[in-house]
Design an enzyme around this catalytic site. Structure first.
Site, PDB file in Angstrom:
ATOM      1  N   GLY A 268       0.500  -1.240  -0.043  1.00 43.77           N
ATOM      2  CA  GLY A 268      -0.128  -0.210  -0.238  1.00 43.77           C
ATOM      3  C   GLY A 268       0.879   1.028  -0.398  1.00 43.77           C
TER       4      GLY A 268
ATOM      5  N   CYS B 100       5.233  -6.015   1.560  1.00 41.54           N
ATOM      6  CA  CYS B 100       5.741  -4.992   2.061  1.00 41.54           C
ATOM      7  C   CYS B 100       4.860  -4.047   2.876  1.00 41.54           C
ATOM      8  CB  CYS B 100       5.469  -3.911   0.805  1.00 41.54           C
ATOM      9  SG  CYS B 100       6.432  -2.351  -0.398  1.00 41.54           S
ATOM     10  N   TYR B 101       4.027  -2.553   2.590  1.00 37.77           N
ATOM     11  CA  TYR B 101       3.229  -2.357   3.840  1.00 37.77           C
ATOM     12  C   TYR B 101       2.238  -3.374   5.123  1.00 37.77           C
ATOM     13  CZ  TYR B 101      -0.746   0.390   6.478  1.00 37.77           C
ATOM     14  OH  TYR B 101      -1.373   0.682   7.031  1.00 37.77           O
TER      15      TYR B 101
ATOM     16  N   HIS C  76       8.296  -7.431  -3.605  1.00 33.25           N
ATOM     17  CA  HIS C  76       6.943  -8.428  -4.278  1.00 33.25           C
ATOM     18  C   HIS C  76       6.781  -9.428  -5.019  1.00 33.25           C
ATOM     19  CE1 HIS C  76       4.536  -4.612  -3.434  1.00 33.25           C
ATOM     20  NE2 HIS C  76       5.522  -3.876  -3.608  1.00 33.25           N
TER      21      HIS C  76
ATOM     22  N   GLU D 245       4.434 -11.780  -6.273  1.00 32.51           N
ATOM     23  CA  GLU D 245       3.448 -11.256  -7.059  1.00 32.51           C
ATOM     24  C   GLU D 245       3.709 -10.936  -8.175  1.00 32.51           C
ATOM     25  OE1 GLU D 245       2.550  -7.622  -4.650  1.00 32.51           O
ATOM     26  OE2 GLU D 245       3.143  -9.424  -4.632  1.00 32.51           O
TER      27      GLU D 245
ATOM     28  N   SER E 179     -21.908  -9.249 -27.355  1.00 33.92           N
ATOM     29  CA  SER E 179     -20.741  -8.901 -28.482  1.00 33.92           C
ATOM     30  C   SER E 179     -19.866  -9.363 -29.653  1.00 33.92           C
ATOM     31  CB  SER E 179     -20.323  -7.974 -27.754  1.00 33.92           C
ATOM     32  OG  SER E 179     -19.407  -8.699 -26.569  1.00 33.92           O
ATOM     33  N   GLY E 180     -20.040 -10.550 -28.693  1.00 39.44           N
ATOM     34  CA  GLY E 180     -18.651 -11.417 -29.334  1.00 39.44           C
ATOM     35  C   GLY E 180     -17.984 -11.411 -29.071  1.00 39.44           C
ATOM     36  N   GLY E 181     -17.722 -10.852 -27.837  1.00 34.88           N
ATOM     37  CA  GLY E 181     -16.227 -11.032 -27.101  1.00 34.88           C
ATOM     38  C   GLY E 181     -16.003 -12.129 -26.042  1.00 34.88           C
ATOM     39  N   VAL E 182     -14.852 -12.469 -25.880  1.00 30.47           N
ATOM     40  CA  VAL E 182     -14.700 -13.377 -24.918  1.00 30.47           C
ATOM     41  C   VAL E 182     -15.630 -13.627 -23.508  1.00 30.47           C
ATOM     42  CG1 VAL E 182     -13.023 -12.275 -23.682  1.00 30.47           C
ATOM     43  CG2 VAL E 182     -13.437 -14.962 -24.051  1.00 30.47           C
ATOM     44  N   ASP E 183     -15.898 -12.422 -23.241  1.00 29.29           N
ATOM     45  CA  ASP E 183     -16.455 -12.558 -21.638  1.00 29.29           C
ATOM     46  C   ASP E 183     -18.021 -13.244 -22.474  1.00 29.29           C
ATOM     47  OD1 ASP E 183     -14.329 -11.732 -20.544  1.00 29.29           O
ATOM     48  OD2 ASP E 183     -14.585  -9.601 -20.404  1.00 29.29           O
ATOM     49  N   SER E 184     -19.023 -12.242 -22.958  1.00 29.47           N
ATOM     50  CA  SER E 184     -19.799 -12.440 -23.245  1.00 29.47           C
ATOM     51  C   SER E 184     -19.939 -13.893 -24.527  1.00 29.47           C
ATOM     52  CB  SER E 184     -20.928 -11.497 -24.571  1.00 29.47           C
ATOM     53  OG  SER E 184     -20.899 -11.166 -25.699  1.00 29.47           O
ATOM     54  N   SER E 185     -19.225 -13.942 -25.141  1.00 33.11           N
ATOM     55  CA  SER E 185     -19.404 -15.478 -25.779  1.00 33.11           C
ATOM     56  C   SER E 185     -19.698 -16.540 -25.059  1.00 33.11           C
ATOM     57  CB  SER E 185     -18.644 -15.458 -27.154  1.00 33.11           C
ATOM     58  OG  SER E 185     -18.544 -14.643 -27.982  1.00 33.11           O
TER      59      SER E 185
ATOM     60  N   LYS F  81     -10.063 -12.205 -16.726  1.00 34.65           N
ATOM     61  CA  LYS F  81     -10.046 -12.115 -17.409  1.00 34.65           C
ATOM     62  C   LYS F  81      -9.158 -13.579 -18.428  1.00 34.65           C
ATOM     63  CE  LYS F  81     -11.168 -10.462 -21.405  1.00 34.65           C
ATOM     64  NZ  LYS F  81     -11.949  -9.687 -21.310  1.00 34.65           N
TER      65      LYS F  81
END
Length: 515
Positions: free
Chosen positions: A51, A78-79, A165, A167, A219-225, A371
């Site tokens: 942070g 870290c913090y 960090h 990550e 929409s044709g994007g990966v999320d909605s598909s 994603k």
């Protein structure tokens, strides 16, 4: 589950993603999460994020001090490490010399947290404060040239801290450290898999929806598909997909989308051609924010009209992802059922709010996923690679890749130029080498000469970028022969263009999109 308590770090989501890469479920929660809430969640481990604050500031964020008595392994980053030290009775002060960027980790105790982490490995530092005195019971695990306490541990209480960090991708031994914490210290098993998620989601969707109808704006994007495939597998014909063609899609995309879903996968899609009304709504508009606003408003109007025509529907399916859940509190809960109700539709058009009298209960089975996890789920459900690995495409589409006023002539020019870009990078099998690769049309004209005649035509900008998450990006070093090929094709095959230029601006200071 591993819980990440967020103290304002830009890397909190990345910590969660790294945990999930070990096939263990993780969630990001506020540092204000109460001890009672943590007990109810019953996580196998807790990570305190970094942070921007200093723990000795009066306004510094603090977690409930009872957390140290839960008997659950805790890793402070870290913090988070500095807060652990302070609340356990140690001291943290402003460092004489801060440490930022790469540093060699010199290991003093190669057991437990640092098992299989190589001595001298590179870790990423970003701190101006340092631990000056360890609390009772804590021992030193590692140091760097500038930081005496780079990693610490209270082995008996299973409390650990790292000043770096682990990550971030720059920390070479970071994933090994995370695996040590997740598997060996917390005792987690790698059960967070795509197959498990799909199985649980189908069961939850059927339990939530019952025999009711569900509407999805595709929409044709990966999320909605991916969401469409998942819902269809769960509830079949109870799902209605609506695809609103606003006229700003790329060449052949609407046709390809409908063919894939209706002919190849037998998922019914209600096609709504609203391109004329969308284009009319942008008449004379040059400001990019006004474009977005008008496209969003028009989408709501079309969505409202068509949903009432096709309905009634009890549920609206949204492709809400986990970053949306973390970053937004835009939810409304039905007081009678306790279910979330849509007062804001998340769509590929960056839409504002739906009308208050058009209320749906929400189905959001992807809300636990990042994603990259959505892509894996889509692939496991049989989604074609052309959708799974599709480059990000802005909600307003080509309308914001045309600077200035959007006209049918400019749309046609850009659509053809963009098609050539995609054709050539696909032919050379380098489509996936880029985060995004596209064309932009500028609303200016320049002088040229073609066939011994003077021309006065538009320039096309090529924008190819490399990135891991879209937050930052670098311009791609595309081979000159490919740029030459694309440029020659555009000026020869696209009427109205006589000049092609290449954008070599990184993000920051520029953005990936031009509007």
């Amino acid at each position: 589950m591993i819980v990440i308590l967020d103290f304002g770090s830009q890397y909190s989501e990345l910590i969660a993603r790294r945990i999930r890469e070990t096939q263990v479920y993780s969630e990001v929660l506020s540092y204000r999460t109460t001890i009672e809430q943590l007990r109810q969640l019953n996580p196998r481990g807790i990570i305190l994020s970094g942070g921007p604050s200093s723990v000795y500031d009066a306004s510094a964020p603090k977690c409930d001090p009872e957390i140290w008595d839960l008997g659950i392994p805790i890793l402070g980053v870290c913090y988070g490490m500095q807060l652990m030290v302070q609340q356990q009775g140690g001291e943290v002060e402003k460092a004489d010399r801060g440490e930022y960027g790469k540093a060699s980790l010199l290991i003093d105790d190669p057991t437990d947290l640092l098992t299989n982490v190589e001595d001298g490995t590179t870790m990423w530092m970003s701190h101006g404060d340092s631990v000056t005195r360890l609390p009772n019971g804590f021992g030193l695990l590692a140091h760097t040239g500038n930081t005496p306490c780079a990693a610490i541990a209270h082995h008996q209480k299973k409390l650990y801290g790292v000043q770096f960090h682990p990550e971030v991708v720059h920390s070479v031994g970071g994933i090994a450290l995370i695996r040590n914490f997740v598997y060996h210290i917390c005792g987690c098993q790698p059960t967070w898999t795509t197959a498990t998620f799909v199985e649980e989601s189908i069961r939850e969707i059927r339990g939530q929806v019952g025999s009711k109808r569900v509407l999805l704006a595709l929409s044709g994007g990966v999320d909605s598909s991916t969401l469409a495939f998942l819902l269809h597998q769960a509830i079949g014909d109870q799902l209605t997909c609506m695809f609103i063609d606003q006229g700003f899609m790329r060449k052949l995309e609407p046709e390809r989308l409908l063919k894939l879903f209706q002919e190849q996968f037998h998922i019914s899609v209600e096609y709504v051609n609203a391109s004329e009304r969308f284009l009319a709504s942008l008449d004379g508009v040059t400001d990019p924010e006004e474009k977005r606003k008008r496209i969003g408003h028009e989408f709501i109007r079309v969505f409202e009209e068509e949903s009432r025509r096709l309905g009634p529907f009890d549920y609206l399916a949204q492709g809400t992802l986990y970053p949306d859940v973390i970053e937004s509190a835009d939810t409304n809960v039905d007081p009678q059922t306790g279910e979330r109700v849509a007062v804001k539709i998340k769509s590929h058009h960056n839409v504002g709010g739906l009308p208050k009298d058009l209320r749906f209960k929400l189905v959001e089975p992807l809300r636990k996923l990042f994603k990259d996890e959505v892509r894996r789920v889509g692939r496991s459900l049989g989604l074609p690679e052309e959708i799974v690995n599709r480059h990000p495409f802005p909600g307003p589409g080509l309308a914001i890749r045309i600077l200035g006023e959007v006209t049918s002539e400019r749309l046609e020019i850009l659509r053809e130029a963009d098609f050539i870009v995609r054709q050539e990078i696909n032919r050379q099998d380098i489509y996936h080498d880029f985060w995004q690769a596209f064309a932009v049309l500028l609303p200016i004209r320049s002088v040229g000469v073609m066939g011994d005649q003077r021309t006065y035509a538009y320039p096309i900008v090529l924008r190819f970028v490399s990135s891991e998450d879209g937050m930052t990006a670098d311009w791609s070093r595309v081979p000159y022969d490919l740029l030459e090929l694309i440029s020659n094709r555009i000026v020869n095959e696209v009427p109205g263009v006589n000049r092609v230029v290449y954008d070599i601006t990184s993000k920051p200071p520029g953005t990936i999109e031009w509007e």
